[in-house]
Each structure stands twice: as structure tokens, then as C-alpha cells.
Motif scaffolding. Structure first.
Motif, PDB file in Angstrom:
ATOM      1  N   PHE A  54      -4.421  16.663  -3.899  1.00 38.10           N
ATOM      2  CA  PHE A  54      -3.026  16.342  -3.489  1.00 38.10           C
ATOM      3  C   PHE A  54      -2.944  16.664  -2.627  1.00 38.10           C
ATOM      4  CE2 PHE A  54       0.703  17.835  -3.329  1.00 38.10           C
ATOM      5  CZ  PHE A  54       1.491  17.656  -4.435  1.00 38.10           C
ATOM      6  N   THR A  55      -3.893  17.217  -1.989  1.00 35.80           N
ATOM      7  CA  THR A  55      -3.019  16.698  -0.007  1.00 35.80           C
ATOM      8  C   THR A  55      -3.533  15.825   0.289  1.00 35.80           C
ATOM      9  OG1 THR A  55      -4.590  18.756   0.501  1.00 35.80           O
ATOM     10  CG2 THR A  55      -4.393  17.360   2.400  1.00 35.80           C
ATOM     11  N   LEU A  80       0.479  -1.305  -0.090  1.00 37.97           N
ATOM     12  CA  LEU A  80      -0.204   0.184   0.162  1.00 37.97           C
ATOM     13  C   LEU A  80       0.868   1.193  -0.250  1.00 37.97           C
ATOM     14  CD1 LEU A  80      -2.880  -1.336   2.130  1.00 37.97           C
ATOM     15  CD2 LEU A  80      -2.993  -0.875  -0.202  1.00 37.97           C
ATOM     16  N   TYR A  81       1.615   1.522   0.851  1.00 36.51           N
ATOM     17  CA  TYR A  81       3.053   2.496   1.441  1.00 36.51           C
ATOM     18  C   TYR A  81       4.054   2.497  -0.620  1.00 36.51           C
ATOM     19  CZ  TYR A  81       7.643   4.341   0.994  1.00 36.51           C
ATOM     20  OH  TYR A  81       8.656   4.771  -0.050  1.00 36.51           O
ATOM     21  N   LEU A 140       3.374   5.816  -5.846  1.00 34.04           N
ATOM     22  CA  LEU A 140       3.114   6.057  -7.446  1.00 34.04           C
ATOM     23  C   LEU A 140       2.162   7.072  -7.679  1.00 34.04           C
ATOM     24  CD1 LEU A 140       3.944   1.819  -8.134  1.00 34.04           C
ATOM     25  CD2 LEU A 140       6.001   3.937  -8.571  1.00 34.04           C
ATOM     26  N   TYR A 141       1.037   6.958  -6.876  1.00 34.64           N
ATOM     27  CA  TYR A 141      -0.132   7.378  -7.611  1.00 34.64           C
ATOM     28  C   TYR A 141       0.644   8.805  -7.314  1.00 34.64           C
ATOM     29  CZ  TYR A 141      -5.068   8.302  -7.662  1.00 34.64           C
ATOM     30  OH  TYR A 141      -6.178   8.882  -7.417  1.00 34.64           O
ATOM     31  N   LEU A 142       1.494   9.038  -5.842  1.00 27.05           N
ATOM     32  CA  LEU A 142       0.874  10.093  -5.627  1.00 27.05           C
ATOM     33  C   LEU A 142       2.088  10.939  -7.556  1.00 27.05           C
ATOM     34  CD1 LEU A 142       1.422  13.369  -3.673  1.00 27.05           C
ATOM     35  CD2 LEU A 142       4.185  11.978  -3.200  1.00 27.05           C
ATOM     36  N   LEU A 143       3.300  10.222  -7.277  1.00 24.90           N
ATOM     37  CA  LEU A 143       3.767  10.825  -8.449  1.00 24.90           C
ATOM     38  C   LEU A 143       3.847  10.694 -10.393  1.00 24.90           C
ATOM     39  CD1 LEU A 143       7.427   8.457  -7.693  1.00 24.90           C
ATOM     40  CD2 LEU A 143       7.070  10.976  -7.083  1.00 24.90           C
ATOM     41  N   GLN A 144       3.003  10.206 -10.023  1.00 26.20           N
ATOM     42  CA  GLN A 144       1.284  10.910 -11.183  1.00 26.20           C
ATOM     43  C   GLN A 144       1.430  12.005 -11.855  1.00 26.20           C
ATOM     44  OE1 GLN A 144      -1.282   7.265 -11.190  1.00 26.20           O
ATOM     45  NE2 GLN A 144       0.681   6.037 -11.339  1.00 26.20           N
ATOM     46  N   GLN A 170      -1.576  12.833   2.187  1.00 28.43           N
ATOM     47  CA  GLN A 170      -1.855  11.832   3.138  1.00 28.43           C
ATOM     48  C   GLN A 170      -1.255  10.730   3.322  1.00 28.43           C
ATOM     49  OE1 GLN A 170      -2.135  13.920   6.200  1.00 28.43           O
ATOM     50  NE2 GLN A 170      -2.057  12.323   7.201  1.00 28.43           N
ATOM     51  N   ASP A 171      -1.569  10.150   2.044  1.00 28.39           N
ATOM     52  CA  ASP A 171      -1.860   8.371   1.646  1.00 28.39           C
ATOM     53  C   ASP A 171      -0.686   7.941   1.891  1.00 28.39           C
ATOM     54  OD1 ASP A 171      -3.650   6.970   1.710  1.00 28.39           O
ATOM     55  OD2 ASP A 171      -3.093   6.411  -0.499  1.00 28.39           O
ATOM     56  N   VAL A 172       0.384   8.883   1.660  1.00 31.92           N
ATOM     57  CA  VAL A 172       1.531   7.940   1.692  1.00 31.92           C
ATOM     58  C   VAL A 172       2.053   7.981   2.999  1.00 31.92           C
ATOM     59  CG1 VAL A 172       4.405   9.339   1.142  1.00 31.92           C
ATOM     60  CG2 VAL A 172       2.319   8.981  -0.981  1.00 31.92           C
TER      61      VAL A 172
END
Length: 506
Positions: free
Chosen positions: A358-359, A336-337, A342-346, A363-365
Motif C-alpha cells: 500500500f505504501t 503513468l500518473y 487507478l492501481y491505488l483505487l483497486q 508513494q508511486d502516485v
């Protein structure tokens, strides 16, 4: 396929690597944490001094395990399996660490890089530790499959790319040192104005030497500017009588260790207590995004400021071993991390059109990394009596431009720290600053001993850099961020610096 004693390894190139694959600077046989380097120069100790060797081994080991935990893959020069005890200690003897290493190698989490060899076990052209070489042959022979990497598997093309991407890149870096700006040098090395001018003069000496030299290697650079005369650079006997030997060593090492990652279009992992990549004063640190405006960045930071809930954890690296990292990577929390990162970097710049998303991603990372840390703490188990290793994670955004850094700390009461001044060379010009996202510990003094992750995320664009930079700081303060300025460089995060992706060597 690359033949080994036990099976066949897939021959891969950079396009076959995972998105978050890293080259860890800590495994370089000349890497020394900045604090330890200062002590070596002060006391006249070499890398072979017992106190230095022990301290350095602990630091290398810590950063190596951190790299394996934080990234999808770690690219390791084949030489390090044979001559770096921090690496080969895991497979030197039997037990759970050896099984963990074999599993990580077989799953292509650890990816050996071959400079010009065609086999993982062919005769070497570099110095090795006999116990490391013997253990490596045995370990590889027990692994049925995995991956090994070269710039190209065509020998002529590999030689060309190696010369261009590694050798010529380092030579070109030394040539450009004469143009280094004063402001970032002063910040990065915490110098006064007079010493900064003297360092700039020394950098010009380096550039003249590089211009006049037919062959430029790090070893020859060391002999001329870093180590004591008539000594082997591998011994690490750094000469304090050579002007700015420590500063030149750090700049040279940083470029030397980012070159391979750049050639592979992947991430150089900068250790804690080391120079940040921005110290190289490159025109482009990352190129995958077109840049966002200061207004968009400020909006995102305002949204982030009120979204965080901090929970102190009793988590750290005390007692951590390779098998703990291997087991942690097999958990749902690690998956999950990894997915959240990867999702944040897209295409993060597009998310600024909807800062709430974005927040949520940032926050999820954070949440996923904290959950992974808790899982890891359970895997490691109870620490020895008397050891307190309390990790209090927070989110940190930092914006880096030539000469100055703004660090935004999302603690209970979010605040900003400003270090340095925008360099004169870009003051009235358009530029792009690097925006970095990190999960770090509140106690930055202990950063080198804590669990953390960091990635260069996007760029913010300025039309007139100094005016807009100062305007961004002022508007942050007006938005409710308390602030203070410092003449010192900010504490380093262990950093995944995104490379220039405009060049493909695959």
C-alpha cells in the motif's frame, strides 16, 4: 449516435465512462469560492459586479483546468459550453487553445452531458451567451466524433431518472436538513455554539418549507432563503439580511452539484475553498469498500510515515492554458500518473494486509504526480518576471467522520491535526469514516492556486465511534506523530469524492 454539424458523436451512458470521470462543481453558474462569497455579502456585490466576475472567472478557470489534468474524463453540462466564458473562451477564437479543445472533445476527454436534449446543437431552453452559442456550433461542427452523455437515451426513462436522481434527490436533501448535527456544522462553518443552534433552527425552517412545497428547485430555494427578494437568482444578489444565507447557499449548491455525479456513479470534483462533501452529513459517502479496522489503518500510516522524500518544485498554475493541459495529457508522465492512481483505487482495503505494498502504491502516485508537475512546468515555460510560484508537494491522509477530521501530514516530520469532535449521534454507535489520499502543497494557505490531486480511498470501521476515534488519535501520538487540535475546519483539497456506487443508472 448524436448528429452534429460536422460528424457523429457516440451516445453514451454512465457504464461507458472511464473509472475516474468527474463532474466539476466549479462550472456551476452559481459556484463561488467561500472567501469571495464572504466578500460579496460584506460589500453587497452580485455575481455581475466587475470585481466579483473577474475573481470568479479566474477561480473557475483554475479549477476547470485542474479537473482536466487530474481526471480521465470531465463531464460538462451542454449549457456551460454556451454560457460559461471559462469554458467557451478556448474555442471562441482560433489558435492552439481551440485545437486543444477540439482534440479533447474528439477524444472523449471532455464529455458533454445532455439534460433532455438529443443533439449537441439543438435549440436550447436556457439562457446563453450569443458568442458562446455561435462558437460552440462552429467547434462541434469541426469535430468528427466524440461522446455525449445522458442518463438514458430512452426519453421516458431519461425523464424518470432525471426526476428521481436530480430533482427528488435535491428535495430529499432539504427535508433532511432538520436533522443536521451541531458538531459538524460548527466545524464546517466555524461557528460558536449559539450561532450553531441558530443555524440548526434555520435548517429546520428549510425542511418545513420543503415539506410544504409542491415543487422544490434550487431556484425556488434561493428565492426563499438566499437571494434578495424580487431578484433573479441568476444575478447572484445574495441577501445578508436573510439568516445564514451564505451557509444555506453552500449546502444547497454542494448537494445540487453532487447529484449528477452520484446519478452517473462517478466523482463530483469539489473545488478548493469550498465545502467538503462530508458537510452534507450523508450516512454513506462511499460504498465500494467494506471498511478496514483502526488497527489496520494505523499500521499503514506508520509504514507510510518513513517512506517519503520531499522535493520542492517551482510548479504551479501561473500561465497555464488548455493547450498546456492537452500536451501534458499526451506525455508518458500523465499516463503513468493515471495508471498509478487507478492501481491505488483497486480494492485498497485488501492492500492493508500487506501495508508495504500500500505504501509503495501511495508513494508511486506521489512520484508520478510530481513527475507530471515537472513536465507541465516545462510545457508552460518561463513565467513572467516577479512571479514566484513554488510548489512543495507532500502526501496527506485525512480521516473524516461525522463531526471530526484527522489530517495526517507526511512532511519532513509527520504530524497530525485534529479538528472537531465526533457527533453525539454516532458517539456510541458503529460507523464508517472516509479515508482520503491526497498530494497537496505544504503551504495550505495557497492551496487554491496550486497543483494538487485528491481521492476518497476507503472507509475505516468503528464499533463505538467516539471511543475508537479518540483511541486512534492517542495511538498515533504514541507512535511518534506530533499533534495539535484546532477548532477550525481543515483547509480544503480539491477533491474527487467517490459516489455511492450501489445504484446504477445505465
Amino acid at each position: 449516435m448524436s448528429a452534429t454539424a460536422g460528424g457523429e458523436f457516440n451516445r453514451v451512458v454512465n457504464s461507458d465512462l472511464k473509472p475516474v470521470a468527474v463532474v466539476a462543481q466549479c462550472l456551476d453558474n452559481q459556484w463561488v469560492p467561500r472567501e469571495l462569497l464572504g466578500s460579496m455579502l460584506e460589500h453587497g456585490r452580485s455575481l455581475r459586479h466587475a470585481k466579483v466576475a473577474d475573481a470568479r472567472l479566474r477561480a473557475v478557470r483554475h479549477e476547470y483546468l485542474r479537473a482536466l489534468l487530474n481526471s480521465q474524463q470531465v463531464i460538462v453540462n451542454r449549457a456551460f459550453f454556451l454560457n460559461n466564458h471559462a469554458v467557451y473562451q478556448d474555442f471562441q477564437n482560433g489558435g492552439v487553445s481551440r485545437e486543444a479543445f477540439k482534440a479533447l472533445l474528439g477524444d472523449s476527454v471532455i464529455v458533454p452531458y445532455l439534460y433532455n436534449e438529443t443533439s449537441l446543437v439543438e435549440e436550447r431552453e436556457f439562457t446563453v451567451q450569443s458568442e458562446g452559442e455561435r462558437a460552440w456550433r462552429e467547434a462541434v461542427g469541426d469535430v468528427a466524433t466524440g461522446s455525449c452523455l445522458r442518463l438514458s437515451w430512452d426519453n421516458d426513462e431519461n425523464a424518470r431518472l432525471t426526476r428521481l436522481k436530480l430533482g427528488t434527490s435535491f428535495h430529499r436533501h432539504l427535508l433532511t436538513m432538520s436533522m443536521f448535527e451541531a458538531e459538524p456544522l460548527q466545524r464546517d462553518f466555524e461557528l460558536d455554539e449559539e450561532d450553531t443552534r441558530r443555524l440548526q433552527a434555520r435548517l429546520r425552517d428549510v425542511s418545513r418549507w420543503a415539506l410544504d412545497s409542491e415543487s422544490v428547485t434550487r431556484e425556488r430555494f434561493y428565492k426563499a432563503f438566499v437571494v434578495a427578494d424580487d431578484t433573479n437568482p441568476a444575478e447572484g444578489k445574495y441577501d445578508r439580511t436573510k439568516p445564514f444565507a451564505a451557509e444555506l447557499k453552500q449546502l444547497g449548491d454542494l448537494k445540487y452539484n453532487t447529484a449528477l455525479a452520484d446519478a452517473l456513479s462517478r466523482y463530483p470534483l469539489t473545488p478548493a475553498d469550498s465545502l467538503d462533501r462530508t458537510a452534507l452529513q450523508e450516512d454513506r459517502i462511499i460504498s465500494r469498500s467494506g471498511g478496514v479496522s483502526a488497527d489496520e489503518l494505523l499500521h499503514m500510516l506508520q509504514q507510510q510515515a518513513f517512506a517519503l522524500i520531499q522535493n520542492p518544485l517551482n510548479v504551479g498554475f501561473t500561465g497555464l492554458e488548455l493547450d498546456h493541459v492537452w500536451r501534458a495529457r499526451g506525455t508518458d508522465e500523465w499516463t503513468l500518473y493515471k495508471d498509478s492512481l487507478l492501481y491505488l483505487l483497486q480494492e485498497p482495503e485488501r492492500l492493508l494486509e500487506t501495508p508495504e505494498e500500500f505504501t509503495a502504491r501511495g508513494q508511486d502516485v506521489y512520484n508520478r504526480y510530481v513527475s507530471l508537475a515537472e513536465q507541465l512546468s516545462g510545457i508552460v515555460g518561463r513565467r513572467r518576471e516577479g512571479v514566484v510560484d513554488r510548489w512543495q508537494p507532500i502526501i496527506k491522509f485525512s480521516i473524516h467522520t461525522l463531526g471530526s477530521v484527522i489530517s495526517v501530514m507526511f512532511d519532513t516530520d509527520p504530524y497530525i491535526e485534529v479538528a472537531g469532535e465526533v457527533a453525539d449521534s454516532i458517539a456510541a454507535e458503529a460507523s464508517k469514516a472516509v479515508v482520503r489520499f491526497a498530494v497537496v502543497g505544504r503551504d495550505q494557505r495557497r492551496a487554491g492556486k496550486q497543483l494538487e490531486t485528491s481521492v476518497d480511498l476507503m472507509q475505516v470501521k468503528f464499533d463505538r465511534t467516539r471511543d475508537e476515534w479518540n483511541g486512534l488519535i492517542r495511538r498515533m501520538e504514541e507512535s511518534g506523530f506530533s499533534s495539535h487540535r484546532t477548532v477550525h475546519r481543515p483547509d480544503d483539497d480539491a477533491t474527487l469524492n467517490a459516489p455511492d456506487e450501489s445504484e446504477d443508472t445505465g
